[in-house]
Design an enzyme around this catalytic site. Sequence first.
Site, PDB file in Angstrom:
ATOM      1  N   ARG A   1       0.806  -1.157   0.017  1.00 19.04           N
ATOM      2  CA  ARG A   1       0.009   0.085  -0.039  1.00 19.04           C
ATOM      3  C   ARG A   1       0.837   1.276  -0.085  1.00 19.04           C
ATOM      4  O   ARG A   1       0.718   2.145   0.578  1.00 19.04           O
ATOM      5  CB  ARG A   1      -0.924  -0.066   1.163  1.00 19.04           C
ATOM      6  CG  ARG A   1      -1.914  -1.001   1.343  1.00 19.04           C
ATOM      7  CD  ARG A   1      -3.011  -1.018   0.264  1.00 19.04           C
ATOM      8  NE  ARG A   1      -4.179  -2.065   0.456  1.00 19.04           N
ATOM      9  CZ  ARG A   1      -4.315  -3.134   0.160  1.00 19.04           C
ATOM     10  NH1 ARG A   1      -3.154  -3.755  -0.555  1.00 19.04           N
ATOM     11  NH2 ARG A   1      -5.163  -3.825   0.307  1.00 19.04           N
TER      12      ARG A   1
ATOM     13  N   SER B   1     -10.408  -1.012   4.024  1.00 19.02           N
ATOM     14  CA  SER B   1      -9.654  -0.926   5.071  1.00 19.02           C
ATOM     15  C   SER B   1      -9.145   0.313   5.645  1.00 19.02           C
ATOM     16  O   SER B   1      -8.634   0.902   5.034  1.00 19.02           O
ATOM     17  CB  SER B   1      -8.530  -1.995   4.830  1.00 19.02           C
ATOM     18  OG  SER B   1      -8.736  -3.243   4.340  1.00 19.02           O
TER      19      SER B   1
ATOM     20  N   GLU C   1      -4.671   3.578   6.629  1.00 22.54           N
ATOM     21  CA  GLU C   1      -4.505   3.210   5.260  1.00 22.54           C
ATOM     22  C   GLU C   1      -4.940   4.594   4.534  1.00 22.54           C
ATOM     23  O   GLU C   1      -4.618   4.783   3.275  1.00 22.54           O
ATOM     24  CB  GLU C   1      -5.163   2.027   4.940  1.00 22.54           C
ATOM     25  CG  GLU C   1      -4.558   1.352   3.569  1.00 22.54           C
ATOM     26  CD  GLU C   1      -5.502   0.962   2.660  1.00 22.54           C
ATOM     27  OE1 GLU C   1      -5.812   1.667   1.616  1.00 22.54           O
ATOM     28  OE2 GLU C   1      -5.889  -0.152   2.984  1.00 22.54           O
TER      29      GLU C   1
HETATM   30  N1  EPU Z   1     -10.016 -10.734  10.461  1.00 20.67           N
HETATM   31  C1  EPU Z   1     -10.801 -11.026  11.666  1.00 20.67           C
HETATM   32  N2  EPU Z   1     -11.753 -10.225  11.898  1.00 20.67           N
HETATM   33  C2  EPU Z   1     -12.096  -9.383  11.014  1.00 20.67           C
HETATM   34  C3  EPU Z   1     -11.388  -9.237   9.603  1.00 20.67           C
HETATM   35  C4  EPU Z   1     -10.357 -10.089   9.704  1.00 20.67           C
HETATM   36  O1  EPU Z   1     -10.214 -11.895  12.663  1.00 20.67           O
HETATM   37  O2  EPU Z   1     -13.447  -8.936  11.444  1.00 20.67           O
HETATM   38  C5  EPU Z   1      -8.694 -11.757  10.253  1.00 20.67           C
HETATM   39  C6  EPU Z   1      -8.999 -13.299   9.901  1.00 20.67           C
HETATM   40  O3  EPU Z   1      -7.875 -14.064  10.641  1.00 20.67           O
HETATM   41  C7  EPU Z   1      -8.791 -13.121   8.436  1.00 20.67           C
HETATM   42  C8  EPU Z   1      -7.776 -11.991   8.266  1.00 20.67           C
HETATM   43  O4  EPU Z   1      -8.059 -11.269   9.286  1.00 20.67           O
HETATM   44  O5  EPU Z   1      -8.543 -14.327   7.883  1.00 20.67           O
HETATM   45  C9  EPU Z   1      -7.706 -11.692   6.942  1.00 20.67           C
HETATM   46  O6  EPU Z   1      -8.926 -10.950   6.603  1.00 20.67           O
HETATM   47  P1  EPU Z   1      -9.449 -10.576   4.993  1.00 20.67           P
HETATM   48  O7  EPU Z   1      -9.101 -11.554   4.307  1.00 20.67           O
HETATM   49  O8  EPU Z   1     -10.487  -9.864   5.219  1.00 20.67           O
HETATM   50  O9  EPU Z   1      -8.396  -9.453   4.718  1.00 20.67           O
HETATM   51  P2  EPU Z   1      -7.659  -8.204   5.511  1.00 20.67           P
HETATM   52  O10 EPU Z   1      -6.168  -8.646   5.995  1.00 20.67           O
HETATM   53  O11 EPU Z   1      -8.560  -7.701   6.740  1.00 20.67           O
HETATM   54  C10 EPU Z   1      -6.779  -7.089   3.369  1.00 20.67           C
HETATM   55  C11 EPU Z   1      -6.452  -5.838   2.424  1.00 20.67           C
HETATM   56  C12 EPU Z   1      -8.010  -5.549   1.781  1.00 20.67           C
HETATM   57  C13 EPU Z   1      -8.153  -6.895   0.873  1.00 20.67           C
HETATM   58  C14 EPU Z   1      -8.105  -8.116   1.533  1.00 20.67           C
HETATM   59  C15 EPU Z   1      -7.927  -9.455   0.714  1.00 20.67           C
HETATM   60  C16 EPU Z   1      -5.289  -4.286   3.869  1.00 20.67           C
HETATM   61  C17 EPU Z   1      -5.169  -3.095   4.753  1.00 20.67           C
HETATM   62  N3  EPU Z   1      -6.458  -4.892   3.677  1.00 20.67           N
HETATM   63  O12 EPU Z   1      -7.643  -6.971   4.354  1.00 20.67           O
HETATM   64  O13 EPU Z   1      -7.970  -4.538   1.166  1.00 20.67           O
HETATM   65  O14 EPU Z   1      -9.345  -6.598   0.135  1.00 20.67           O
HETATM   66  O15 EPU Z   1      -6.864  -8.269   2.659  1.00 20.67           O
HETATM   67  O16 EPU Z   1      -6.654  -9.456   0.007  1.00 20.67           O
HETATM   68  O17 EPU Z   1      -4.079  -4.869   3.473  1.00 20.67           O
HETATM   69  C18 EPU Z   1      -8.460  -2.015   1.228  1.00 20.67           C
HETATM   70  O18 EPU Z   1      -7.143  -1.949   1.135  1.00 20.67           O
HETATM   71  O19 EPU Z   1      -9.232  -1.174   1.525  1.00 20.67           O
HETATM   72  C19 EPU Z   1      -8.800  -3.456   1.258  1.00 20.67           C
HETATM   73  C20 EPU Z   1     -10.216  -3.836   1.399  1.00 20.67           C
END
Ligand code: EPU
Length: 337
Positions: free
Chosen positions: A162, A237, A333
């Site tokens: 990012r 995010s 972010e």
């Molecule tokens: N998780 C929780 N609770 C929650 C959300 C997430 O426990 O409410 C944990 C779980 O372990 C889950 C892990 O976080 O397995 C990862 O969650 P998720 O796959 O939803 O991804 P994220 O890390 O929360 C990132 C990006 C997203 C992108 C997704 C999928 C960042 C800041 N965000 O989110 O990007 O869509 O991965 O690749 O890196 C954005 O940048 O606006 C965005 C939406």
Amino acid sequence: MRLERNVSLKPYNTFGMHEEASHFVRVTSLDTLREALRTPGVPPPFLLSGGSNLLLTGPLEALVLYMDTRGREIVYEDGDTVRLRVLGGEIWHDLVMWTLEQGYGGLENLALIPGKTGTAPVQNIGAYGVELKDVMHSCQAVELATGKLREFSREACRFGYRDSIFKNEARGQYAIWSVTLELTCRNHRIRDQYGAIRQQLEQEGISSPTPADVARAVIAIRSSKLPDPARLGNSGSFFKNPVVQGPVYERLKEQYTDLPGYPQADGSVKVPAGWLIEHLGFKGIRRGDAGVHAQQALVLVNYGQARGSEILALAREIQEKVQQAFGIVLEPEVNVL
Ligand code: EPU
């Protein structure tokens, strides 16, 4: 060029904040942009694209340049790969769907990301194991001080998680004019290792997915977790996922045995901020019209009339509690203005 005064930015930011811009120009061509930049007596420029990564906390005393250009052009094709030059004002998701209809692969994991093409390099958008840097050949940017168009190779963009040169050394100095993507015409590289994509494809009984299958899976996953900004104001995010040193992660893991972690090449570990926030009981909470999304704790939402300052207060409360509990500093972010 039409210079407007005191324009509400509500239609131009996905958080749905009502703040006004003191000066506003809709940029539809390079000439409009250059003319706007040469206008005497206007405040400093501020680039506004899809407004999908922005939290406005007050009126903007700035020359808001709203990027509203359209254009897609094939600049190279050899049967295996195609290079597409796309103007910055093109809606990212529409572009993704169009490339898939043409039979091009590469953008499928990045389906349904809100915003426009021009901001994709600024924050190196990414999802489900793919980042823009994996599919971008180069981009063109207009230097705001001179109006000159400059070419940036992928390397020159200094992409990180990012992150790019446009958020660091070159911050505030350029308007991304176009992005050239390098996509596959055949022998597509399918990236379905991400657990949720695999599960989704398995449910559909698909074992050798096409790029369009992956895009469908991504759309299904995103729609189930991430709120549609047209219905519920948000900027995706709100925080980045923090990266901690290996030993720090090991210590945390002793205390929080189910803390997920994604090891990085340099020995550090990326920790999902959503987990930290959920663990502290914030998921689904609401303070007035500011809230934490019930399906994804990393997304802050505006239930209707929240002010930017209220969203920011909630973000600060989360940052403090996460730091107290885990010793981890969460970095936004989203651009907070
Ligand atoms: N998780 C929780 N609770 C929650 C959300 C997430 O426990 O409410 C944990 C779980 O372990 C889950 C892990 O976080 O397995 C990862 O969650 P998720 O796959 O939803 O991804 P994220 O890390 O929360 C990132 C990006 C997203 C992108 C997704 C999928 C960042 C800041 N965000 O989110 O990007 O869509 O991965 O690749 O890196 C954005 O940048 O606006 C965005 C939406």
